[in-house]
Design a protein around this motif. Sequence first.
Motif, PDB file in Angstrom:
ATOM      1  N   ASP A 200      22.164  22.132  37.920  1.00 35.08           N
ATOM      2  CA  ASP A 200      22.200  22.868  36.661  1.00 35.08           C
ATOM      3  C   ASP A 200      23.621  23.058  36.129  1.00 35.08           C
ATOM      4  N   PHE A 201      24.616  22.473  36.835  1.00 37.57           N
ATOM      5  CA  PHE A 201      26.035  22.561  36.435  1.00 37.57           C
ATOM      6  C   PHE A 201      26.531  24.012  36.382  1.00 37.57           C
ATOM      7  N   VAL A 202      26.049  24.839  37.305  1.00 34.37           N
ATOM      8  CA  VAL A 202      26.472  26.248  37.327  1.00 34.37           C
ATOM      9  C   VAL A 202      26.937  26.667  38.719  1.00 34.37           C
ATOM     10  N   LEU A 203      27.297  25.719  39.566  1.00 35.67           N
ATOM     11  CA  LEU A 203      27.643  26.046  40.945  1.00 35.67           C
ATOM     12  C   LEU A 203      28.761  27.091  41.035  1.00 35.67           C
ATOM     13  N   LYS A 204      29.867  26.856  40.353  1.00 37.84           N
ATOM     14  CA  LYS A 204      31.019  27.755  40.481  1.00 37.84           C
ATOM     15  C   LYS A 204      30.711  29.165  39.994  1.00 37.84           C
ATOM     16  N   LYS A 205      29.787  29.284  39.057  1.00 41.04           N
ATOM     17  CA  LYS A 205      29.422  30.612  38.557  1.00 41.04           C
ATOM     18  C   LYS A 205      28.772  31.465  39.638  1.00 41.04           C
ATOM     19  N   HIS A 206      28.246  30.808  40.682  1.00 36.64           N
ATOM     20  CA  HIS A 206      27.547  31.529  41.745  1.00 36.64           C
ATOM     21  C   HIS A 206      28.410  31.766  42.980  1.00 36.64           C
ATOM     22  N   TRP A 207      29.645  31.284  42.975  1.00 37.99           N
ATOM     23  CA  TRP A 207      30.519  31.565  44.110  1.00 37.99           C
ATOM     24  C   TRP A 207      30.839  33.059  44.153  1.00 37.99           C
ATOM     25  N   LEU A 208      30.638  33.656  45.309  1.00 38.09           N
ATOM     26  CA  LEU A 208      30.935  35.081  45.473  1.00 38.09           C
ATOM     27  C   LEU A 208      32.326  35.304  46.049  1.00 38.09           C
ATOM     28  N   VAL A 209      32.738  34.450  46.997  1.00 41.92           N
ATOM     29  CA  VAL A 209      34.058  34.636  47.608  1.00 41.92           C
ATOM     30  C   VAL A 209      34.916  33.376  47.596  1.00 41.92           C
ATOM     31  N   HIS A 210      34.318  32.209  47.588  1.00 42.84           N
ATOM     32  CA  HIS A 210      35.111  30.983  47.661  1.00 42.84           C
ATOM     33  C   HIS A 210      36.048  30.876  46.456  1.00 42.84           C
ATOM     34  N   THR A 211      37.341  30.820  46.734  1.00 41.81           N
ATOM     35  CA  THR A 211      38.456  30.778  45.759  1.00 41.81           C
ATOM     36  C   THR A 211      38.601  32.081  44.964  1.00 41.81           C
ATOM     37  N   LYS A 212      37.842  33.121  45.336  1.00 42.29           N
ATOM     38  CA  LYS A 212      37.916  34.390  44.612  1.00 42.29           C
ATOM     39  C   LYS A 212      38.978  35.308  45.226  1.00 42.29           C
ATOM     40  N   SER A 213      39.312  36.382  44.506  1.00 45.90           N
ATOM     41  CA  SER A 213      40.337  37.307  44.998  1.00 45.90           C
ATOM     42  C   SER A 213      39.817  38.719  45.235  1.00 45.90           C
ATOM     43  N   ILE A 214      38.674  39.068  44.623  1.00 45.72           N
ATOM     44  CA  ILE A 214      38.125  40.428  44.736  1.00 45.72           C
ATOM     45  C   ILE A 214      36.705  40.365  45.293  1.00 45.72           C
ATOM     46  N   CYS A 215      36.419  41.232  46.247  1.00 41.30           N
ATOM     47  CA  CYS A 215      35.085  41.275  46.848  1.00 41.30           C
ATOM     48  C   CYS A 215      34.076  41.783  45.819  1.00 41.30           C
ATOM     49  N   PRO A 216      32.976  41.062  45.614  1.00 39.86           N
ATOM     50  CA  PRO A 216      31.965  41.496  44.640  1.00 39.86           C
ATOM     51  C   PRO A 216      31.152  42.692  45.110  1.00 39.86           C
ATOM     52  N   LYS A 217      31.251  43.038  46.398  1.00 41.49           N
ATOM     53  CA  LYS A 217      30.510  44.187  46.920  1.00 41.49           C
ATOM     54  C   LYS A 217      31.311  45.472  46.834  1.00 41.49           C
ATOM     55  N   CYS A 218      32.530  45.470  47.409  1.00 39.11           N
ATOM     56  CA  CYS A 218      33.297  46.722  47.511  1.00 39.11           C
ATOM     57  C   CYS A 218      34.474  46.796  46.546  1.00 39.11           C
ATOM     58  N   GLY A 219      34.823  45.682  45.925  1.00 37.39           N
ATOM     59  CA  GLY A 219      35.927  45.689  44.973  1.00 37.39           C
ATOM     60  C   GLY A 219      37.309  45.575  45.582  1.00 37.39           C
ATOM     61  N   GLU A 220      37.374  45.482  46.908  1.00 34.24           N
ATOM     62  CA  GLU A 220      38.673  45.340  47.567  1.00 34.24           C
ATOM     63  C   GLU A 220      39.146  43.889  47.496  1.00 34.24           C
ATOM     64  N   LYS A 221      40.444  43.711  47.746  1.00 24.13           N
ATOM     65  CA  LYS A 221      41.023  42.377  47.701  1.00 24.13           C
ATOM     66  C   LYS A 221      40.520  41.544  48.877  1.00 24.13           C
ATOM     67  N   LEU A 222      40.101  40.327  48.575  1.00 21.88           N
ATOM     68  CA  LEU A 222      39.666  39.411  49.627  1.00 21.88           C
ATOM     69  C   LEU A 222      40.871  38.851  50.383  1.00 21.88           C
ATOM     70  N   ILE A 223      40.635  38.537  51.630  1.00 18.58           N
ATOM     71  CA  ILE A 223      41.658  37.889  52.449  1.00 18.58           C
ATOM     72  C   ILE A 223      41.503  36.378  52.314  1.00 18.58           C
ATOM     73  N   LYS A 224      42.610  35.714  52.042  1.00 19.76           N
ATOM     74  CA  LYS A 224      42.640  34.250  52.010  1.00 19.76           C
ATOM     75  C   LYS A 224      43.480  33.795  53.193  1.00 19.76           C
TER      76      LYS A 224
END
Length: 244
Positions: A200-224
Amino acid sequence: MPEGPSILLMKENLQKFVDKKVMESSGNAKFDKEVLKNKTLKEIRTFGKQTYLIFNEFAVRIHLLMFGSYSIDEQTKPDKNLRLSLVFKKGGIYIYNCSVKLVDLAFLAKIDWEADVMSDQWNPEKARQKLIANPKMMVCDALMNQDIFSGVGNIIKNEVLFRIGVQPESLLGNLPSGKLEELIAEARNYSFDFLKWKRDFVLKKHWLVHTKSICPKCGEKLIKKQTGLGKRRSFYCSNDQKLY
């Protein structure tokens, strides 16, 4: 590097050439392309990140590696990048910048098809036994191990571990049995979600943490961080993913 779902899409895109005869073959892959001429493509099979074009006497193994690609019906890259072209009466297959090898059919018989997370032959119990046999292995390495989870790549790894709330450097031997079962189940579940979103060409829209910087659950900064023996990029939340 394309992951298992993208390779399944490749198979679907090439399916129209099954039962068709190769009229011409060329490219800089290191085998005699003339052996493919006048041969009929009988079947296309995938195993994790590999594609097999199967003929009566042999098969062509394609692994796109990090920068490989393909096109259909027209050559879109210069000859220096062209590993293999197969021209049929109507259209053709063009493979670029990757590993292309000729293998005998006996090679296919040695493949553990049950290790492919997207295959109908997928065997979760066999995967569980392999995991139990490696208690000191990090879960990030286990998910990327193609002998256990063929087809899983770095995107799937990061998203699966966030889904099940496990930090990538956790050791397999420390995981509760329930978490081990979740790991096995979600490796397959997410792979099919990946396939649907990719179609459906929407894969990246569904990434929760991959290449992201903020946790979608708690709002804290993700560790890379580069984790595991392979030193691959991991993105995770220290609050929502437990280290076992």
